[in-house]
Design a protein around this motif. Structure first.
Motif, mmCIF file in Angstrom:
data_model
loop_
_atom_site.group_PDB
_atom_site.id
_atom_site.type_symbol
_atom_site.label_atom_id
_atom_site.label_comp_id
_atom_site.label_asym_id
_atom_site.label_seq_id
_atom_site.Cartn_x
_atom_site.Cartn_y
_atom_site.Cartn_z
ATOM 1 N N ALA A 58 0.854 -1.184 0.000
ATOM 2 C CA ALA A 58 0.000 0.000 0.000
ATOM 3 C C ALA A 58 0.892 1.237 0.000
ATOM 4 C CB ALA A 58 -0.914 -0.003 1.215
ATOM 5 N N ASP A 59 0.804 2.035 -1.055
ATOM 6 C CA ASP A 59 1.730 3.136 -1.301
ATOM 7 C C ASP A 59 0.982 4.463 -1.300
ATOM 8 O OD1 ASP A 59 3.641 4.891 -2.234
ATOM 9 O OD2 ASP A 59 3.976 3.859 -4.131
ATOM 10 N N THR A 60 1.332 5.360 -0.354
ATOM 11 C CA THR A 60 0.736 6.700 -0.331
ATOM 12 C C THR A 60 1.797 7.777 -0.525
ATOM 13 O OG1 THR A 60 0.923 6.994 2.078
ATOM 14 C CG2 THR A 60 -1.050 5.876 1.248
ATOM 15 N N THR A 61 2.939 7.404 -1.067
ATOM 16 C CA THR A 61 4.042 8.358 -1.223
ATOM 17 C C THR A 61 3.789 9.388 -2.321
ATOM 18 O OG1 THR A 61 5.219 6.819 -2.705
ATOM 19 C CG2 THR A 61 5.740 6.711 -0.349
ATOM 20 N N SER A 62 2.770 9.161 -3.160
ATOM 21 C CA SER A 62 2.445 10.126 -4.218
ATOM 22 C C SER A 62 1.183 10.915 -3.871
ATOM 23 C CB SER A 62 2.259 9.402 -5.560
ATOM 24 O OG SER A 62 1.205 8.454 -5.477
ATOM 25 N N ASP A 63 0.870 11.004 -2.555
ATOM 26 C CA ASP A 63 -0.278 11.765 -2.053
ATOM 27 C C ASP A 63 -1.619 11.163 -2.444
ATOM 28 O OD1 ASP A 63 1.385 13.628 -0.801
ATOM 29 O OD2 ASP A 63 1.582 14.782 -2.649
ATOM 30 N N ARG A 64 -1.633 9.910 -2.859
ATOM 31 C CA ARG A 64 -2.871 9.157 -3.072
ATOM 32 C C ARG A 64 -2.540 7.685 -2.878
ATOM 33 N NH1 ARG A 64 -3.596 6.861 -8.355
ATOM 34 N NH2 ARG A 64 -1.886 7.366 -9.789
ATOM 35 N N LEU A 65 -3.559 6.888 -2.661
ATOM 36 C CA LEU A 65 -3.317 5.463 -2.433
ATOM 37 C C LEU A 65 -3.132 4.728 -3.752
ATOM 38 C CD1 LEU A 65 -3.242 2.910 -0.636
ATOM 39 C CD2 LEU A 65 -5.725 2.765 -0.963
ATOM 40 N N ARG A 66 -2.082 3.924 -3.784
ATOM 41 C CA ARG A 66 -1.887 2.982 -4.888
ATOM 42 C C ARG A 66 -1.532 1.632 -4.269
ATOM 43 N NH1 ARG A 66 1.651 5.545 -9.689
ATOM 44 N NH2 ARG A 66 0.344 4.120 -10.904
ATOM 45 N N LEU A 67 -2.258 0.592 -4.667
ATOM 46 C CA LEU A 67 -2.001 -0.760 -4.198
ATOM 47 C C LEU A 67 -1.267 -1.521 -5.295
ATOM 48 C CD1 LEU A 67 -5.504 -1.549 -2.647
ATOM 49 C CD2 LEU A 67 -3.390 -1.096 -1.382
#
Length: 309
Positions: free
Chosen positions: A34-43
């Motif tokens: 779960a990645d929120t490093t771009s200011d949105r959630l990407r799984l």
């Protein structure tokens, strides 16, 4: 980024013991970052494909700042993860269909590691330090912290009784090593699963023209596709029909070794591009799987190599 992988153990006796190790349940679901490093959630799936659209009920993870979390997406049925139920969710990308399924049977994200938080890289921190960081997080709805236990043998017996998949032992002092199968993580399943490539299929014996069995294999270190077996169990009407649509026909066998005549007879060969999840008891001396059962088509991971038990 690819997740860290565990080294397989032959059984519970092979699990490491002692205070240097922590133990977790091996969950039966879809591994995801779960990645929120771009200011949105990407799984992201294990093979680095984005799967965000399939699980709208996990959007609460977007509130965690600059995070990269490792965990397992599971769908609970009577308190136990059901891979069969989750299989219906894996390939959905239409937002309206995903929302409808999420309302009917929502998934849970069981988080067990943190690689980054507030933009800070934590992969060099120890397992214990990363778990302490996770414990301080305010997790959103549909997200839970996967528990840690001190006794691997006791957890083995409990997970066996409850019908859970198995146990993972993790060295408390270990860093997180992305994309590597590390001896610092050791997994012991109660039943074996693996992914394999479909190389052909056979019709049902009643002359219906429907798929009744699949032939599958795996690539060895030289890249050759080697035969693992044939399975009809688990190919329900709907699953077989969906799988049949994905296969690309070819004139000859894609396997580089000889397929036994009893399996090859009547087989329609296909390009080995579709990945299946297969449950089985063991492998015989030739490498063939014993009593294989088809569980699902997988797009979230690549096929395991031939050497994988």
């Amino acid at each position: 980024m690819e997740p860290m992988l565990a080294t397989p153990a032959a059984g519970p006796a092979e699990l490491p013991r002692g205070p240097a190790w922590a133990y977790e349940v091996k969950w039966d679901g879809v591994r995801a970052l779960a990645d929120t490093t771009s200011d949105r959630l990407r799984l992201w799936s294990r093979n680095e494909r984005e799967i965000t659209a399939a699980y709208p009920e996990l959007q609460g993870l977007a509130a965690l700042p600059g995070a990269l979390l490792d965990g397992e997406i599971v769908l609970m049925a009577d308190g136990i993860p059901s891979f069969t139920a989750l299989a219906e969710r894996m390939h959905v990308r239409d937002p309206r269909r995903a929302e409808a399924l999420a309302a009917q049977r929502p998934v849970t994200f069981l988080v067990f590691d943190v690689l980054r938080l507030d933009g800070i890289d934590l992969t060099r921190s120890t397992y214990d330090e990363r778990r302490d960081t996770l414990a301080r997080l305010a997790l959103p709805d549909r997200v839970e912290l996967s528990p840690v236990y001190p006794d691997g043998q006791e957890l083995w017996e409990v997970t066996k009784q409850l019908g859970l998949e198995g146990v993972v032992a993790k060295r408390r002092s270990s860093p997180y090593v992305p994309g590597r199968r590390s001896p610092d993580w050791v997994k012991a399943p109660h039943r074996r699963t693996r992914t394999a490539l479909v190389g052909g299929w056979r019709e049902e014996t009643n002359g219906s023209g429907r798929m009744g069995a699949v032939l599958f294999g795996a690539r060895d270190a030289a890249g050759d596709l080697r035969f693992l077996g044939r399975a009809g169990s688990g190919l329900t009407g709907r699953r077989a029909a969906e799988l049949q649509k994905l296969l690309v026909p070819r004139d000859n066998s894609p396997f580089d070794d000889e397929v036994p005549a009893v399996d090859a007879r009547g087989t329609r060969w296909c390009e080995p591009t579709v990945v299946l999840d297969v449950l089985y008891l063991a492998r015989n001396p030739t490498g063939r799987l014993r009593q294989p059962v088809v569980r699902a088509v997988r797009t979230d991971t690549d096929a395991d190599p031939w050497e994988q038990q």
